[in-house]
Design a protein around this motif. Structure first.
Motif, PDB file in Angstrom:
ATOM      1  N   TRP A 235       0.743  -1.108   0.181  1.00 25.20           N
ATOM      2  CA  TRP A 235       0.112  -0.033   0.076  1.00 25.20           C
ATOM      3  C   TRP A 235       1.110   1.168   0.002  1.00 25.20           C
ATOM      4  O   TRP A 235       0.618   2.389  -0.524  1.00 25.20           O
ATOM      5  CB  TRP A 235      -0.947  -0.018   1.170  1.00 25.20           C
ATOM      6  N   SER A 236       2.165   1.126   0.697  1.00 25.05           N
ATOM      7  CA  SER A 236       2.936   2.380   0.816  1.00 25.05           C
ATOM      8  C   SER A 236       3.781   2.705  -0.386  1.00 25.05           C
ATOM      9  O   SER A 236       3.984   3.750  -0.412  1.00 25.05           O
ATOM     10  CB  SER A 236       3.845   2.144   2.201  1.00 25.05           C
ATOM     11  N   VAL A 261      -4.572  -6.575  -1.792  1.00 27.04           N
ATOM     12  CA  VAL A 261      -4.015  -5.244  -2.191  1.00 27.04           C
ATOM     13  C   VAL A 261      -4.635  -4.566  -3.107  1.00 27.04           C
ATOM     14  O   VAL A 261      -5.019  -3.428  -3.008  1.00 27.04           O
ATOM     15  CB  VAL A 261      -2.498  -5.189  -2.014  1.00 27.04           C
ATOM     16  N   THR A 264      -8.211  -3.116  -1.863  1.00 32.42           N
ATOM     17  CA  THR A 264      -8.313  -2.339  -1.138  1.00 32.42           C
ATOM     18  C   THR A 264      -7.407  -0.685  -1.382  1.00 32.42           C
ATOM     19  O   THR A 264      -7.924   0.022  -0.978  1.00 32.42           O
ATOM     20  CB  THR A 264      -7.663  -2.759   0.247  1.00 32.42           C
ATOM     21  N   TYR A 265      -6.310  -1.055  -2.316  1.00 33.47           N
ATOM     22  CA  TYR A 265      -5.780   0.132  -2.588  1.00 33.47           C
ATOM     23  C   TYR A 265      -6.620   1.066  -3.455  1.00 33.47           C
ATOM     24  O   TYR A 265      -7.211   0.632  -4.549  1.00 33.47           O
ATOM     25  CB  TYR A 265      -4.541  -0.228  -3.337  1.00 33.47           C
TER      26      TYR A 265
END
Ligand SMILES: NC(=O)c1ccc[n+]([C@@H]2O[C@H](COP(=O)([O-])OP(=O)(O)OC[C@H]3O[C@@H](n4cnc5c(N)ncnc54)[C@H](O)[C@@H]3O)[C@@H](O)[C@H]2O)c1
Length: 482
Positions: A235-236, A261, A264-265
């Protein structure tokens, strides 16, 4: 003119069968509809019913233009309404601009492929108005070909390929090298891959994606990748925008993590699993379930997020270690038992195609796991309990094989249990009996006290949600524990 947007799958759309007369649409259509749990509608049959006359009579008495008008009206009525169906369009139906617009908005257009020779073989001697003369037939075929190609969202020659196309699953040797064209859209792509798979195929993926590739993210191989901290790292570090796509190149672990990911991203970006293990090609990459593990349990946090496309290249299995192939083979046997066909006897390429098609059909019928998708747990409730009791030292394939043995015996299917012993040859598990029992009790509690057992009335006839007598269950477990 802007390029037509290609529909990625038929999840919320009609499947519209398009193609030349004699391509086999009316044979394929009802079989596909049954596989997808949808109604089958033939536009020609609608026209005939409304006009109380056959297509041949309409052509001869009222002319082609009058028939096309009726055809356009019937196509509009079915395409703009109702829950998703399988719709067969006549060979000339695409000549109508309103029909093409309705297809673009509401359908996944599946081109049923054929050659002029095959098609002529099927229609010669019938009363089809445009199939009286072979030369005229061939030139009409050539005339219409471009329009079919332009309209098609997918293509198929048989029912498995039709299901796969409808689910957005592309199975072909060498497809890894065609990633740039197979990943939908033209936005940037980032790749998530596990360390082993990246070392083997990262360079090929990079070469294939060329200018579309923005970043590559490496994650640890195996289940260790499915953690909140690896999700958080992705995510980062992702730089994708909403029009981008995340490619998950690896086995089921990489795919589960990257899919979660992607779900949700930015509240959801497109993703493209490229499964590299047999288990992932026949199972984990299909159907849109994604998950990570948390201390409370495996796969406890996740999301349903249907991939924009699944790119399956069976050639990637050439480097798969033997024990990983065995894990996948257990899922192939499970799928064959559910399908009622000895899929484990096929070549690996065909195993992948047929098992992926079977799972895709079940998941298209039940995308959110509210009903019959439960059948895919055949043998897995016991397998999970054996794995948990072994502290996850027992290989997944062996646990599934033992789980299958137990449920086949509970189903009274001794011959099929013998087949599992022959094909998968699983040694009994060396685990503590009480630990298995406790794991089964935890599983039941985690699922709201509902039984998760799937039995078979016969191969091809699963029954799910079955409550088992504790004594019968204990005795079946005894048979698979050392
Ligand atoms: N989402 C779903 O519907 C679903 C369904 C079934 C399983 N799963 C999940 O899948 C995971 C298991 O997947 P798996 O069995 O693919 O394991 P995996 O992803 O952990 O891969 C197993 C090993 O094989 C290696 N590998 C993969 N492809 C390779 C290749 N082509 N050549 C050489 N090595 C290769 C990996 O690096 C890894 O070491 C589990 O976490 C399970 O929960 C998910």
């Amino acid at each position: 003119m802007a390029a037509r947007a290609v529909a990625p799958n038929a999840l919320d759309r009609h499947v519209a069968l398009v193609g030349f007369m004699g391509a086999g649409k009316s044979t394929l259509g009802p079989v596909l509809a049954e596989k997808l749990g949808r109604r089958f509608v033939s536009v020609d049959a609608m026209v005939e019913e409304r006009a109380s006359a056959s297509v041949a009579e309409l052509f001869s008495k009222q002319g082609e233009a009058a028939f096309r008008e009726l055809e356009e009206g019937a196509a509009a009525d079915v395409l703009w309404s109702g829950p998703p169906a399988v719709v067969e369009l006549g060979g000339g139906g695409l000549g109508s601009a309103p029909t093409r617009r309705a297809l673009e908005q509401r359908a996944f257009a599946l081109l049923v492929e054929t050659t002029p020779e095959e098609a002529w073989e099927r229609v010669a001697g019938t009363d089809r108005p445009l199939a009286a003369d072979p030369d005229r037939f061939r030139s009409l075929f050539e005339e219409r070909r471009a329009l079919y190609e332009e309209t098609a969202d997918g293509r198929a020659r048989n029912v498995e390929d039709a299901v796969l196309a409808a689910a957005g699953v592309h199975v072909a040797r060498g497809s890894l090298d065609r990633l740039a064209e197979l990943a939908p859209g033209d936005g940037a792509v980032e790749v998530v891959s596990d360390a082993n798979v990246h070392a083997l195929y990262g360079e090929r993926a990079r070469t294939a994606l060329t200018a579309r590739l923005r970043l590559t993210h490496e994650v640890p191989a195996g289940e260790r990748a499915k953690t909140v901290s690896h999700a958080d790292h992705l995510w980062s570090t992702l730089r994708l925008e909403r029009d981008g796509a995340l490619v998950a190149l690896g086995g089921g672990s990489t795919i589960d993590l990257a899919g979660f990911v992607a779900a949700t991203y930015l509240r959801g970006v497109s993703w493209v699993p490229v499964p590299s293990s047999l288990l992932a090609q026949v199972d984990a990459a299909i159907g849109g379930k994604t998950a990570i593990d948390v201390p409370a349990g495996k796969n406890l946090v996740g999301a349903f997020h249907w991939p924009a496309r699944v790119v399956v290249d069976p050639d990637l299995l050439r480097t798969l270690p033997a024990e990983e192939l065995e894990n996948g083979l257990a899922e192939v046997v499970k799928t064959g038992l559910l399908a009622g066909e000895p899929l484990w006897e096929l070549s690996t390429h065909e195993q992948v195609r047929c098992c992926a098609a079977f799972k895709a059909a079940v998941c298209l019928r039940d995308p959110f796991d509210r009903g019959e998708r439960a059948q895919l747990n055949l043998g897995h409730t016991i397998a999970h309990a054996l794995e948990a009791a072994s502290g996850y030292a027992l290989p997944h394939g062996r646990a599934v094989a033992l789980g299958l043995l137990a449920v086949l015996r509970l189903s009274g299917l001794e011959d099929d249990a013998s087949m599992v012993e022959e094909v998968l040859a699983p040694d009994p598990a060396q685990v503590d009996r009480d630990a298995v029992w406790e794991a089964l009790a935890r599983d039941k509690k985690a699922h709201g006290g509902t039984a998760r057992f799937v039995l078979l009335d016969a191969p091809g006839r699963p029954r799910w949600g079955v409550e088992l007598e504790p004594a019968a269950l204990r005795s079946a477990l005894e048979g698979v524990i050392h």
